[in-house]
Design a protein around this motif. Structure first.
Motif, short mmCIF file in Angstrom:
data_model
loop_
_atom_site.label_atom_id
_atom_site.label_comp_id
_atom_site.label_asym_id
_atom_site.label_seq_id
_atom_site.Cartn_x
_atom_site.Cartn_y
_atom_site.Cartn_z
N PRO A 198 0.67 -1.30 -0.05
CA PRO A 198 -0.04 0.03 0.02
C PRO A 198 0.75 1.21 0.01
CG PRO A 198 -0.79 -1.55 1.54
CD PRO A 198 0.54 -2.00 1.33
N GLN A 199 0.56 2.18 -0.81
CA GLN A 199 1.04 3.44 -0.89
C GLN A 199 0.23 4.60 0.25
OE1 GLN A 199 0.68 5.21 -4.69
NE2 GLN A 199 1.33 2.94 -5.65
N VAL A 200 1.09 4.60 1.51
CA VAL A 200 0.33 5.02 2.45
C VAL A 200 -0.30 6.83 2.06
CG1 VAL A 200 0.46 6.17 5.01
CG2 VAL A 200 1.39 3.87 4.25
N GLU A 201 0.80 7.37 1.39
CA GLU A 201 0.80 8.87 0.91
C GLU A 201 -0.68 9.08 0.17
OE1 GLU A 201 3.30 7.16 -1.99
OE2 GLU A 201 3.04 6.95 0.06
N THR A 202 -1.08 8.02 -0.42
CA THR A 202 -2.34 8.38 -1.64
C THR A 202 -3.62 7.71 -0.70
OG1 THR A 202 -2.07 6.22 -2.46
CG2 THR A 202 -0.95 8.13 -3.29
N PHE A 203 -3.63 7.22 0.70
CA PHE A 203 -4.60 6.60 1.08
C PHE A 203 -5.87 7.67 1.42
CE2 PHE A 203 -2.75 3.35 4.23
CZ PHE A 203 -2.48 2.70 3.19
N TYR A 204 -5.64 9.15 1.57
CA TYR A 204 -6.60 10.01 1.73
C TYR A 204 -6.62 11.13 0.86
CZ TYR A 204 -6.44 7.48 6.49
OH TYR A 204 -6.37 6.47 7.15
N GLY A 205 -7.87 11.27 -0.11
CA GLY A 205 -8.04 12.24 -0.90
C GLY A 205 -7.06 11.92 -2.15
N GLY A 206 -7.25 12.63 -3.15
CA GLY A 206 -6.66 12.57 -4.63
C GLY A 206 -7.42 11.91 -5.59
N ASP A 207 -6.51 11.21 -6.59
CA ASP A 207 -7.54 10.87 -7.61
C ASP A 207 -7.13 9.23 -7.71
OD1 ASP A 207 -4.64 10.63 -8.41
OD2 ASP A 207 -4.84 12.31 -9.60
N ALA A 208 -7.15 8.79 -9.17
CA ALA A 208 -7.02 7.16 -9.41
C ALA A 208 -5.67 6.74 -8.94
CB ALA A 208 -7.17 7.01 -10.83
N ARG A 209 -4.59 7.67 -8.64
CA ARG A 209 -3.31 7.07 -8.30
C ARG A 209 -3.44 6.53 -6.60
NH1 ARG A 209 1.68 9.11 -5.90
NH2 ARG A 209 0.49 11.04 -5.61
N GLY A 210 -2.94 5.66 -6.74
CA GLY A 210 -2.91 4.75 -5.35
C GLY A 210 -4.52 4.55 -4.91
N TYR A 211 -5.35 4.44 -5.92
CA TYR A 211 -6.89 4.40 -5.66
C TYR A 211 -7.26 2.97 -6.50
CZ TYR A 211 -11.50 5.19 -4.53
OH TYR A 211 -13.05 5.09 -4.27
N THR A 212 -7.14 3.40 -7.92
CA THR A 212 -7.78 2.31 -8.78
C THR A 212 -6.59 1.75 -9.66
OG1 THR A 212 -8.47 4.05 -10.21
CG2 THR A 212 -10.08 3.13 -9.00
N ASP A 213 -5.38 2.17 -9.43
CA ASP A 213 -4.26 1.87 -10.56
C ASP A 213 -3.43 0.56 -9.74
OD1 ASP A 213 -3.00 3.34 -8.38
OD2 ASP A 213 -1.88 4.56 -10.06
N TYR A 214 -3.88 0.20 -8.81
CA TYR A 214 -3.03 -1.07 -8.36
C TYR A 214 -3.05 -2.35 -9.21
CZ TYR A 214 -2.11 1.17 -3.63
OH TYR A 214 -1.52 1.90 -2.55
N PRO A 215 -2.24 -2.84 -9.59
CA PRO A 215 -2.42 -4.08 -10.41
C PRO A 215 -2.92 -5.40 -9.97
CG PRO A 215 -0.01 -3.86 -10.10
CD PRO A 215 -0.71 -2.79 -9.28
N ALA A 216 -3.72 -6.00 -10.58
CA ALA A 216 -4.60 -7.30 -10.24
C ALA A 216 -3.35 -8.24 -10.96
CB ALA A 216 -5.78 -7.56 -11.06
N LEU A 217 -3.56 -9.61 -10.36
CA LEU A 217 -2.50 -10.70 -10.75
C LEU A 217 -2.40 -10.69 -12.18
CD1 LEU A 217 -3.27 -13.29 -8.42
CD2 LEU A 217 -1.11 -12.16 -8.69
N ALA A 218 -3.70 -10.61 -13.08
CA ALA A 218 -3.61 -10.62 -14.52
C ALA A 218 -2.89 -9.65 -14.99
CB ALA A 218 -5.03 -10.79 -14.84
N ASP A 219 -2.94 -8.49 -14.70
CA ASP A 219 -2.13 -7.26 -15.07
C ASP A 219 -0.66 -7.47 -14.87
OD1 ASP A 219 -4.55 -6.26 -15.57
OD2 ASP A 219 -4.69 -5.21 -13.74
N ALA A 220 -0.45 -7.90 -13.54
CA ALA A 220 0.86 -8.09 -13.23
C ALA A 220 1.70 -8.97 -14.09
CB ALA A 220 1.19 -8.24 -11.64
N ALA A 221 1.18 -10.21 -14.43
CA ALA A 221 1.54 -11.32 -15.23
C ALA A 221 1.73 -10.64 -16.64
CB ALA A 221 0.57 -12.41 -15.27
N GLY A 222 0.75 -9.90 -17.10
CA GLY A 222 0.73 -9.44 -18.49
C GLY A 222 1.86 -8.41 -19.03
#
Length: 373
Positions: free
Chosen positions: A349-373
Motif C-alpha cells: 500500500p502507498q500510504v501517501e495516497t490513502f486520503y484524498g486524491g485521484d486514481a493514483r493509489g486508488y484504482t491503479d494497483y495491478p491485479a494478478l492478471a495485469d502483473a503477469a501481462g
C-alpha cells in the motif's frame, strides 16, 4: 450460524470456501473492511465514477463493507467522505452497487455518524459537532486545509436523540434504495455510537448515561430502528472494544461489551464486526477476551485487525471467526482473495495516497492478471 468446512478430499482452507450470511451466499470468507479514502465528489459528497471502479475491482471479496458513509451533514467528520442522505448520493451509490452486483459481489453500506470527531467547517452553519457530553476528543480530523484538531462538541439534548436515531433509519432506507444488500452500523473507533458506550466520553446523568445498560441504550435503539428497514440478518455492527482510536476509552470494557453483545445476540442481527486490539496497532494492545464475545453471539463473527494470510486461515479453521476482514491489504490488492488463495506476492500500500486524491493509489494497483501481462 454457518460453519461449513471445506469439501471432503480437498485442501482448500475454509477461508476460501462459500459462507451463508442469512439468506446471502458469500463466495468466500474474506471481507473488505470499511476504508475511508476521501474521494467523494467535491461539493455534494456523492460517489462518482472513480468510486464505482474502485469497488467493482474489489468485488471478489466475499463481502464488501463500504467506507464510512455519513447519515447526515451533521454526521460528517472528514472532508470528501460520501453521504447517503441526498438524491445525488443515493444515485452515486446505486452505480456502485450495480457494478459490484454485475461482478457477482455482495456489498453492505457502513452507516456513520462521527459525533464529536468533526470540525465546525464541516457542520451545517458551522455549528458545534454533537456528542453525548461536551467533551473535546484528543484527536484530529481532515478538512480542506489538511489535518486539524477537532472542534469542541456540544452535548445532545435528551429530546434530540430520537432525531439522530431517525437519521439512521432514513439512511437505512436510502441504502436499500441504492441497492445495498445490507448495512453495517459504525459502532467503533470513537464515533457517535461508541461515544455513547464509553464512560470516558459519556458523562450523561439521564437514561443514556451512567450504567452500562444506559450507555448501551443509544446503540441498541439504532439497531432496532434499522432492523425495521432491512431484515435483521442483513444488519451488522462494527465494534472496537479496546482500540483507542479518536480518544475512545472506557474504564472497564469487558463487561460493557459483554452486555452489548448479549443484547445484540438477543436481537438476532446478522453479524458483529470486531476490531481485535488497536486499529493499525497491536492485536494484543490491551487484555481483552474476544473469545467470550464469539461464544456469546450466535450470528456471524467477523474478525478484523492486522490479519496475515496464515492468521486468517487459522482463525476460520479454529472457529475463532466466521469471516476475516482486511483493510490496507485490500487498498493495494484489488484481487486480494485470489492472491491469498494462491499465496502469491502482495502489492504494498502507498500510504501517501490513502486520503484524498485521484486514481493514483486508488484504482491503479495491478491485479494478478495485469502483473503477469
Amino acid at each position: 450460524m454457518s460453519h461449513s468446512a471445506a469439501p471432503a478430499g480437498t485442501e482448500t482452507p475454509a477461508l476460501f470456501t462459500p459462507y451463508r450470511l442469512g439468506d446471502l451466499t458469500l463466495k468466500n470468507r474474506v471481507v473488505m473492511a470499511p476504508l475511508t479514502r476521501n474521494r467523494a465528489s467535491r461539493g455534494d459528497d456523492a460517489p462518482n465514477a472513480l468510486n464505482v471502479e474502485y469497488y467493482r475491482q474489489r468485488a471478489g471479496a466475499g463481502l464488501i463493507i463500504t467506507e464510512g458513509t455519513q447519515i447526515s451533514q451533521q454526521g460528517q467528520g472528514y472532508v470528501w467522505t460520501p453521504g447517503i442522505y441526498s438524491e445525488a448520493q443515493i444515485a452515486g451509490w446505486k452505480a456502485v452497487t450495480d457494478a459490484v452486483h454485475a461482478e457477482g459481489g455482495v456489498i453492505f453500506a457502513q452507516l456513520w455518524h462521527v459525533g464529536r470527531v468533526s470540525h465546525r467547517t464541516l457542520q451545517p452553519g458551522e455549528a458545534a459537532p454533537v456528542a453525548p457530553s461536551a467533551l473535546r476528543a484528543a484527536t484530529k480530523t481532515y478538512i480542506e486545509s489538511g489535518f486539524t484538531e477537532v472542534s469542541k462538541p456540544r452535548a445532545l439534548a435528551l429530546d434530540e436523540i430520537p432525531g439522530i436515531v431517525a437519521q439512521f433509519t432514513q439512511a437505512a432506507r436510502n441504502a436499500k434504495a441504492a441497492g445495498f444488500d445490507g448495512i453495517e452500523l459504525h459502532g467503533a473507533h470513537g464515533y457517535l455510537i461508541d461515544q455513547f458506550l464509553r464512560d470516558a466520553s459519556n458523562r450523561r446523568e439521564d437514561a443514556y448515561g451512567g450504567s452500562i445498560e444506559n450507555r448501551c441504550r443509544f446503540a441498541l435503539e439504532v439497531v432496532d430502528a434499522v432492523c425495521t428497514v432491512f431484515p435483521k440478518e442483513r444488519v451488522g455492527i462494527r465494534i472496537s472494544p479496546v482500540s483507542p482510536a479518536n480518544d475512545a476509552r472506557d474504564s472497564d470494557p469487558q463487561p460493557l461489551f459483554a452486555h452489548l453483545v448479549a443484547a445484540l445476540d438477543q436481537r438476532g442481527i446478522g453479524f458483529i464486526h470486531v476490531v481485535e486490539g488497536a486499529t493499525r496497532e497491536a492485536r494484543d494492545y490491551l487484555p481483552f477476551d474476544y473469545k467470550a464475545l464469539r461464544r456469546a453471539f450466535r450470528g456471524t463473527y467477523i474478525a478484523n485487525n492486522s490479519f496475515t494470510r496464515d492468521l486468517a486461515i487459522a482463525a476460520v479453521a479454529n472457529d475463532e471467526a466466521d469471516l476475516v476482514a482486511f483493510g490496507r491489504l485490500f487498498i493495494a490488492n484489488p484481487d486480494l482473495p485470489e492472491r491469498l488463495r494462491r499465496n502469491t506476492p502482495l502489492n504494498t500500500p502507498q500510504v501517501e495516497t490513502f486520503y484524498g486524491g485521484d486514481a493514483r493509489g486508488y484504482t491503479d494497483y495491478p491485479a494478478l492478471a495485469d502483473a503477469a501481462g
